[in-house]
Structure formats: structure tokens, C-alpha cells
Design an enzyme around this catalytic site. Structure first.
Site, short mmCIF file in Angstrom:
data_model
loop_
_atom_site.label_atom_id
_atom_site.label_comp_id
_atom_site.label_asym_id
_atom_site.label_seq_id
_atom_site.Cartn_x
_atom_site.Cartn_y
_atom_site.Cartn_z
N GLU A 1 -2.96 -1.26 16.18
CA GLU A 1 -3.91 -2.67 16.69
C GLU A 1 -3.38 -2.92 17.81
O GLU A 1 -3.21 -4.27 19.29
CB GLU A 1 -4.25 -3.46 15.59
CG GLU A 1 -5.34 -3.01 14.70
CD GLU A 1 -5.37 -3.89 13.80
OE1 GLU A 1 -4.86 -4.38 12.75
OE2 GLU A 1 -7.16 -4.76 13.73
N GLU B 1 -7.02 1.23 6.85
CA GLU B 1 -7.45 -0.09 5.25
C GLU B 1 -9.08 -0.11 5.07
O GLU B 1 -8.63 -0.99 3.85
CB GLU B 1 -7.29 -1.74 7.08
CG GLU B 1 -6.60 -2.59 7.52
CD GLU B 1 -6.19 -1.44 9.22
OE1 GLU B 1 -6.61 -0.07 8.74
OE2 GLU B 1 -5.59 -1.82 9.53
N1 COA Z 1 4.93 -0.86 4.25
C1 COA Z 1 6.07 -0.98 4.16
N2 COA Z 1 6.30 0.02 3.70
C2 COA Z 1 6.21 1.27 4.02
C3 COA Z 1 4.99 1.25 4.65
C4 COA Z 1 4.47 0.17 4.50
N3 COA Z 1 2.98 0.36 5.39
N4 COA Z 1 4.74 2.22 4.93
C5 COA Z 1 5.92 3.06 4.68
N5 COA Z 1 6.97 2.04 3.95
C6 COA Z 1 8.09 2.64 3.93
C7 COA Z 1 7.86 3.25 1.68
O1 COA Z 1 7.36 2.24 1.40
C8 COA Z 1 9.48 4.22 2.25
O2 COA Z 1 10.32 3.10 2.25
P1 COA Z 1 11.26 4.06 0.83
O3 COA Z 1 12.09 4.67 1.03
O4 COA Z 1 12.03 2.48 0.49
O5 COA Z 1 10.09 3.98 -0.70
C9 COA Z 1 9.41 4.50 3.86
O6 COA Z 1 8.80 3.83 4.53
C10 COA Z 1 8.99 5.49 4.17
O7 COA Z 1 8.23 5.71 3.46
P2 COA Z 1 7.85 7.67 3.17
O8 COA Z 1 6.48 6.96 2.07
O9 COA Z 1 8.57 7.44 2.27
O10 COA Z 1 7.58 8.58 4.21
P3 COA Z 1 6.72 9.66 4.29
O11 COA Z 1 7.04 10.51 5.19
O12 COA Z 1 6.69 10.13 2.91
O13 COA Z 1 5.18 8.67 4.38
C11 COA Z 1 3.20 7.31 5.44
C12 COA Z 1 4.86 8.66 5.54
C13 COA Z 1 2.60 6.30 6.77
C14 COA Z 1 1.92 8.81 5.31
C15 COA Z 1 3.48 7.01 4.29
O14 COA Z 1 4.43 5.72 4.02
C16 COA Z 1 1.67 6.23 3.82
O15 COA Z 1 1.42 5.92 3.26
N6 COA Z 1 2.38 4.87 4.70
C17 COA Z 1 1.25 3.69 4.54
C18 COA Z 1 0.29 2.88 5.53
C19 COA Z 1 -0.70 2.47 5.45
O16 COA Z 1 -1.06 2.32 4.23
N7 COA Z 1 -0.57 1.22 5.90
C20 COA Z 1 -1.22 0.26 5.72
C21 COA Z 1 -2.38 0.77 6.56
S1 COA Z 1 -3.17 -1.81 6.36
#
Ligand code: COA
Length: 243
Positions: free
Chosen positions: A115, A135
């Protein structure tokens, strides 16, 4: 502006650079980031010395992994609504900036990340960029303009597929969908953004601002009114330059 904690704001020779700086959380967009962006974007908008802006994400893995889920989905509904409203203020501010804004996108570009990128004017992606709007899968819909800006950029069918299936797309597909202007190797992303910014900066900044305004405002108008807008702006620009 030295009190920023989750963004970095730099300005050099007419080019402003805003870096989302929570790499440990993949630059997830939280309330603090919203407040700091609001301040930095306001400063950019009001600064006649800034000709062009670059927006990028810190760290290796992400431009921005979306809204901070630890804040976002745990808030009670009224707080949620308020956050969405405030968030829109930031997006409104993005859209009100007269200078061109270049997004340099790498790694995860999810939810609010897309966005934010969609509020920018030129989008460069590195080969590792991956785009998605999670989302709907989380039981919500985008609250920062994505349901409007995405279809206006990639068309209705592609936007609806991305929004309703949660399918992620890679940089190549993003290029085919015109979601991004260009894809470059990861190491070239920031230099490419910088080069583009230098080029824009080398032009008459008023002409650049007016051109952006003509396109931005004109896209929301029927063609006849858009043409009127263009000739009005053109006359105004010549008038300004003759002063
Ligand atoms: N909000 C808060 N923290 C987040 C985040 C988010 N949207 N996305 C990633 N993080 C944090 C993780 O909790 C992790 O923290 P930690 O090391 O303290 O556990 C850190 O960032 C690294 O993320 P991680 O999940 O370990 O990396 P990955 O490469 O395995 O996976 C993603 C990456 C993007 C696939 C995964 O983090 C994810 O699905 N994030 C959420 C995406 C999402 O739904 N966003 C909201 C859209 S409305």
C-alpha cells in the site's frame, strides 16, 4: 527529526531518503512508524529544497512485511478503527506530496508495504521482491487504500486475485502487471533509485511538480476535464517561470 527510532530520514543535495528501519521485524508498520512517517512526509512536502524522495526498507529481507501483527490484530475494534483512520492520514499525506516519490522494493513487500509502494510514483523492485496482500486471509481488508490503489494499478482481475486468494507474486510477475516499473539485481536497487532521483533532480523542479500534479489529478477526471487541468497547469507554470 533526530528523535526518529523506526525510520531514518536523510536529505542530501535535494534528494530526501526515508528508510523504514525495523529490520528485526521485517520493517512491519507499527504506530510509531506511522507517527514518524507522518512527520517526515510532512517535512518533505513543505521543503522547497527537496526535489525527489526515495523510500526504502532497511535490512536484507524486506521492504515491509505489512502491519505489525502484534499491535494490529490484538487491538479492540474502536482502536482498530482509529488506527485505520490515522493510517489513511499518512497515505493522504503520501498522495499530497508534490515531488516524485520513488519506492525501492526488495524482499517481502506485503500488506501495508504494497500500500505504501502504491502511494509512490515510481516503483523499482529487486529480483528477490515478493508481493502479497494477506489481509483477507486474516479476516480483514486493506485499510490503507490498497483495495483502491491496487486495481487502479494492476487492473480489476489481477487485484481481485491478489486480494481474495492471498497469492503472492514475484518481481517478474509484478513487472508484467505494471505493479513495478523495473526489476533490477538486488545490488543495483539503491544505485538505480539514486540514479533515477538524480535525473529527476536535474530537471526544473517546478515543471516536475506540475507534471506529477497533472497526472495524479488528471487520472481521477474524465479526459476533457483532464485536458483542461493540463492547460491550466501549463499556463500557471509558464506564469510562475516568467515572474
Ligand atoms: N508484524 C510483526 N512482526 C513481524 C511481521 C509483522 N507483520 N512480519 C514479520 N515479523 C517478525 C517476526 O515475528 C519475526 O520476529 P522474531 O524474530 O522476533 O520471531 C521477524 O519479523 C522475522 O520474521 P520471520 O517470520 O522469522 O521471517 P520469515 O522469513 O520466516 O517469514 C514472513 C517472513 C513475511 C513470511 C512472515 O514473517 C510473515 O508471514 N509475516 C506476517 C506477514 C503479514 O501477515 N503481514 C500483515 C499484513 S496485514
Amino acid at each position: 527529526m533526530s528523535s526518529f527510532q523506526v525510520i531514518i530520514y536523510e536529505k542530501q543535495d535535494g534528494i530526501a531518503c526515508i528508510t523504514l528501519n525495523r529490520p528485526q521485524a521485517l520493517n512491519a508498520y507499527n504506530v510509531r512508524m506511522r507517527d514518524e512517517l507522518y512527520e517526515a512526509l510532512g517535512a518533505v512536502r513543505d521543503d522547497p529544497d527537496v526535489s525527489v524522495v526515495i523510500l526504502k526498507g532497511a535490512g536484507e529481507k524486506a521492504f515491509c512485511a505489512g502491519a505489525d501483527l502484534t499491535e494490529f490484530l490484538t487491538a479492540p475494534p474502536p482502536v482498530f478503527a482509529r488506527q485505520a483512520r490515522f493510517a489513511r492520514d499518512v497515505w493522504g499525506l503520501f498522495l499530497s506530496i508534490e515531488q516524485p516519490v520513488i519506492a525501492a522494493l526488495h524482499g517481502y513487500v506485503l500488506g501495508s508495504g504494497i500500500e505504501m509502494a502504491l502511494c509512490c510514483d515510481i516503483r523499482l523492485a529487486s529480483e528477490d521482491a515478493r508481493f502479497g496482500m494477506p489481509e483477507t486471509g486474516l479476516g480483514i481488508i486493506p485499510a490503507a487504500g490498497g483495495s483502491q490503489t491496487l486495481p487502479r494499478t494492476v487492473g480489476r482481475a489481477a487485484a481481485l486475485e491478489i486480494l481474495t486468494t492471498g497469492r503472492w507474486i514475484n518481481a517478474g510477475e509484478a513487472l508484467r502487471l505494471n505493479l513495478v516499473n523495473r526489476v533490477v539485481p538486488r545490488a543495483d536497487l539503491i544505485p538505480a533509485a539514486q540514479k533515477l532521483a538524480e535525473k529527476i533532480k536535474s530537471f526544473n523542479s517546478l515543471a516536475v511538480r506540475y507534471a506529477k500534479q497533472a497526472v495524479r489529478r488528471g487520472l481521477d477526471l474524465p479526459l476533457a476535464q483532464g485536458l483542461e487541468l493540463e492547460s491550466g497547469l501549463s499556463r500557471q507554470l509558464i506564469g510562475q517561470e516568467q515572474r
